[in-house]
Design a protein around this motif. Structure first.
Motif, short mmCIF file in Angstrom:
data_model
loop_
_atom_site.label_atom_id
_atom_site.label_comp_id
_atom_site.label_asym_id
_atom_site.label_seq_id
_atom_site.Cartn_x
_atom_site.Cartn_y
_atom_site.Cartn_z
N ASN A 142 -67.38 -47.36 7.11
CA ASN A 142 -68.14 -48.25 6.22
C ASN A 142 -69.64 -48.19 6.46
O ASN A 142 -70.40 -48.79 5.70
N TYR A 143 -70.08 -47.51 7.51
CA TYR A 143 -71.50 -47.52 7.86
C TYR A 143 -72.18 -46.24 7.39
O TYR A 143 -71.62 -45.15 7.44
N LYS A 144 -73.43 -46.39 6.95
CA LYS A 144 -74.22 -45.26 6.47
C LYS A 144 -74.98 -44.56 7.59
O LYS A 144 -75.33 -43.39 7.47
N PHE A 145 -75.28 -45.30 8.65
CA PHE A 145 -76.13 -44.76 9.72
C PHE A 145 -75.72 -45.43 11.02
O PHE A 145 -75.27 -46.57 11.05
N PHE A 146 -75.90 -44.67 12.13
CA PHE A 146 -75.52 -45.18 13.44
C PHE A 146 -76.70 -45.13 14.41
O PHE A 146 -77.47 -44.16 14.39
N LEU A 158 -70.15 -41.58 24.75
CA LEU A 158 -71.22 -41.54 23.76
C LEU A 158 -71.39 -40.14 23.18
O LEU A 158 -71.68 -39.98 22.00
N VAL A 159 -71.21 -39.13 24.00
CA VAL A 159 -71.28 -37.75 23.52
C VAL A 159 -70.18 -37.51 22.49
O VAL A 159 -70.43 -36.93 21.42
N LYS A 160 -68.96 -37.95 22.79
CA LYS A 160 -67.84 -37.78 21.86
C LYS A 160 -68.10 -38.55 20.56
O LYS A 160 -67.79 -38.06 19.47
N LEU A 161 -68.65 -39.76 20.69
CA LEU A 161 -68.97 -40.55 19.50
C LEU A 161 -69.99 -39.82 18.63
O LEU A 161 -69.84 -39.73 17.41
N ALA A 162 -71.03 -39.27 19.27
CA ALA A 162 -72.05 -38.54 18.53
C ALA A 162 -71.45 -37.33 17.81
O ALA A 162 -71.80 -37.04 16.66
N LYS A 163 -70.53 -36.66 18.47
CA LYS A 163 -69.90 -35.48 17.86
C LYS A 163 -69.08 -35.88 16.64
O LYS A 163 -69.09 -35.18 15.61
N ILE A 165 -69.56 -38.56 14.73
CA ILE A 165 -70.49 -38.95 13.67
C ILE A 165 -71.04 -37.72 12.97
O ILE A 165 -71.17 -37.68 11.74
N GLN A 166 -71.36 -36.70 13.74
CA GLN A 166 -71.86 -35.45 13.16
C GLN A 166 -70.80 -34.80 12.27
O GLN A 166 -71.10 -34.30 11.19
N GLU A 167 -69.55 -34.83 12.71
CA GLU A 167 -68.45 -34.26 11.91
C GLU A 167 -68.26 -35.02 10.61
O GLU A 167 -67.81 -34.44 9.60
N TRP A 168 -68.58 -36.30 10.60
CA TRP A 168 -68.50 -37.09 9.37
C TRP A 168 -69.63 -36.73 8.40
O TRP A 168 -69.62 -37.14 7.23
N GLY A 169 -70.61 -36.00 8.87
CA GLY A 169 -71.76 -35.68 8.03
C GLY A 169 -72.76 -36.81 7.94
O GLY A 169 -73.59 -36.85 7.02
N LYS A 170 -72.71 -37.73 8.91
CA LYS A 170 -73.65 -38.86 8.92
C LYS A 170 -74.69 -38.66 10.03
O LYS A 170 -74.49 -37.89 10.96
N ARG A 171 -75.80 -39.38 9.88
CA ARG A 171 -76.90 -39.23 10.84
C ARG A 171 -76.90 -40.38 11.83
O ARG A 171 -76.32 -41.44 11.58
N PHE A 172 -77.59 -40.15 12.94
CA PHE A 172 -77.66 -41.18 13.97
C PHE A 172 -78.90 -40.99 14.83
O PHE A 172 -79.49 -39.91 14.86
N TYR A 173 -79.30 -42.07 15.51
CA TYR A 173 -80.34 -42.03 16.52
C TYR A 173 -79.69 -42.32 17.87
O TYR A 173 -78.63 -42.96 17.95
N VAL A 174 -80.35 -41.89 18.93
CA VAL A 174 -80.00 -42.32 20.28
C VAL A 174 -81.17 -43.16 20.80
O VAL A 174 -82.33 -42.72 20.75
#
Length: 396
Positions: A142-146, A158-163, A165-174
């Motif tokens: 349901n979220y557009k950005f992380f 956190l590394v697994k979570l980032a991976k 999110i990337q597979e979903w095609g969504k963007r994120f910041y750390v």
């Protein structure tokens, strides 16, 4: 589990009601033109620009959902308070503590970022909870950005979570949140510490094939120091891009198809007896006359471009400058094949070949049609190029 609105939010908000407007924008704004013969035949660039502005204006206030997540104890709630510019003790602040204080996804708003939903998610790290279970419980789709919050270490979770999110095609910041504590206990220089933190995060992500995102080092206790101002500015740009991107792409796809259909329609008409009368062409073999007819048909002639420029509050020269077909000289300078058929050598060769009856009967119309097709393609591409610039300018 349905993410629940926070008791601290100005008004109740649910996923069902928050997203309905964005789903229907295309129906409201272009239902009378999409995939219709009328649009293909009658719409020109100025009409498209008006519809583009209307559609982008509709989504300019759409809500963008941002998820703030990380390992338990990393300071997600404190970060949200700092991002909102309020103290931990204020009434509508997110509860904070040394133990896990956020048990369910909780919604907050900020006056600094209108129409942005900040979702404070429960921290990861419960021994009995897998990452898959965690993502399912928080309804991550349901979220557009992380924003991934970290401190002390950038864990494998956190590394697994980032991976993912990337597979979903969504963007994120750390965001590294406890820089003040790191600086107070450092045994190396400040510059070396900042470099080491960023490098450790980069290496951890790259080792798992994750593209390195923007990384910000902040202190939750001072939202005006370190990378916090840069983070705010970057996040505002990110929100704007998220808000407009899907709409821009749908508009470009829709009107790009209309432009293609117009090119096919125009191309078919060039062989008809009424073509020259319809477009006021005196000589069908005059490239300049044909080019002007194409400009008028697509709405990229001087008068139409002036309308577009006034509507967009831009100098008309900005649009003319990106046209490869703005005049015959420009077209010929960029298209050497078309230029050759238009030069003395090409003309002489054609006039010689034209004396042969078979070539005269077949080649005359073939060469004319080929030249016209190349000119038409140039104008159609220019129309798309201007449309793309309009989409970009209208979203600023």
């Amino acid at each position: 589990m349905q993410p629940s609105p926070s008791l601290h939010t100005p008004s109740p908000t649910t996923f069902t009601s928050a997203g309905s407007h964005q789903e229907d924008w295309s129906i409201v704004s272009i239902s009378d033109v999409k995939n219709t013969e009328k649009a293909s035949e009658e719409w020109k660039l100025p009409e498209m620009v008006s519809a583009v502005k209307e559609a982008l204006n509709m989504v300019s206030t759409d809500s963008v959902r941002i998820a703030v997540t990380g390992d338990s104890g990393n300071g997600m709630s404190s970060f949200i308070n700092a991002l909102r510019g309020i103290g931990q003790e204020e009434e509508d602040s997110a509860p904070t503590g040394v133990v896990r204080t956020t048990q369910i996804p909780t919604l907050y708003f900020s006056s600094h970022m209108p129409n942005v939903e900040l979702w404070d998610l429960p921290g990861m790290g419960v021994a009995t909870q897998s990452l898959e279970t965690y993502l399912e419980e928080i309804q991550s789709s349901n979220y557009k950005f992380f924003i991934i919050i970290a401190s002390e270490q950038f864990s494998m979770n956190l590394v697994k979570l980032a991976k993912i999110i990337q597979e979903w095609g969504k963007r994120f910041y750390v965001v590294w949140t406890k820089l003040d504590r790191d600086l107070s206990t450092r045994i190396v220089s400040k510059e070396q510490l900042l470099h080491d933190i960023q490098e450790n995060i980069r290496v951890a992500l790259q080792n798992e094939g994750v593209n390195v995102p923007s990384i910000f080092l902040v202190s939750n206790f001072d939202p005006f120091l370190y990378d916090f101002p840069k983070l705010r500015n970057s996040l505002r740009r990110e929100v704007s891009d998220i808000r407009y991107h899907e709409c821009q792409q749908k508009l470009y796809d829709t009107y790009g198809k209309i432009i293609n259909d117009k090119a096919i329609t125009f191309g078919r008409q060039t062989g008809s007896e009424s073509f020259q009368d319809s477009f006021g062409i005196q000589n069908a073999d005059d490239h300049e006359e044909f080019l002007n007819a194409c400009h008028s048909f697509f709405g990229v002639d001087d008068k139409s471009l002036q309308e577009v420029a006034q509507s967009m509050e831009k100098p008309v020269e900005e649009y003319k400058a990106i046209m490869k077909s703005r005049d015959l000289h420009t077209v010929l300078s960029r298209d050497w094949v078309l230029s050759w058929t238009n030069c003395n050598t090409g003309t002489c060769l054609y006039s010689v070949l034209n004396r042969i009856p078979l070539i005269r009967n077949i080649g005359f119309y073939s060469l004319r049609g080929w030249n016209q097709s190349r000119l038409l393609d140039n104008v159609a591409e220019d129309t798309k190029t201007i449309l793309k610039k309009v989409l970009k300018d209208a979203a600023i």
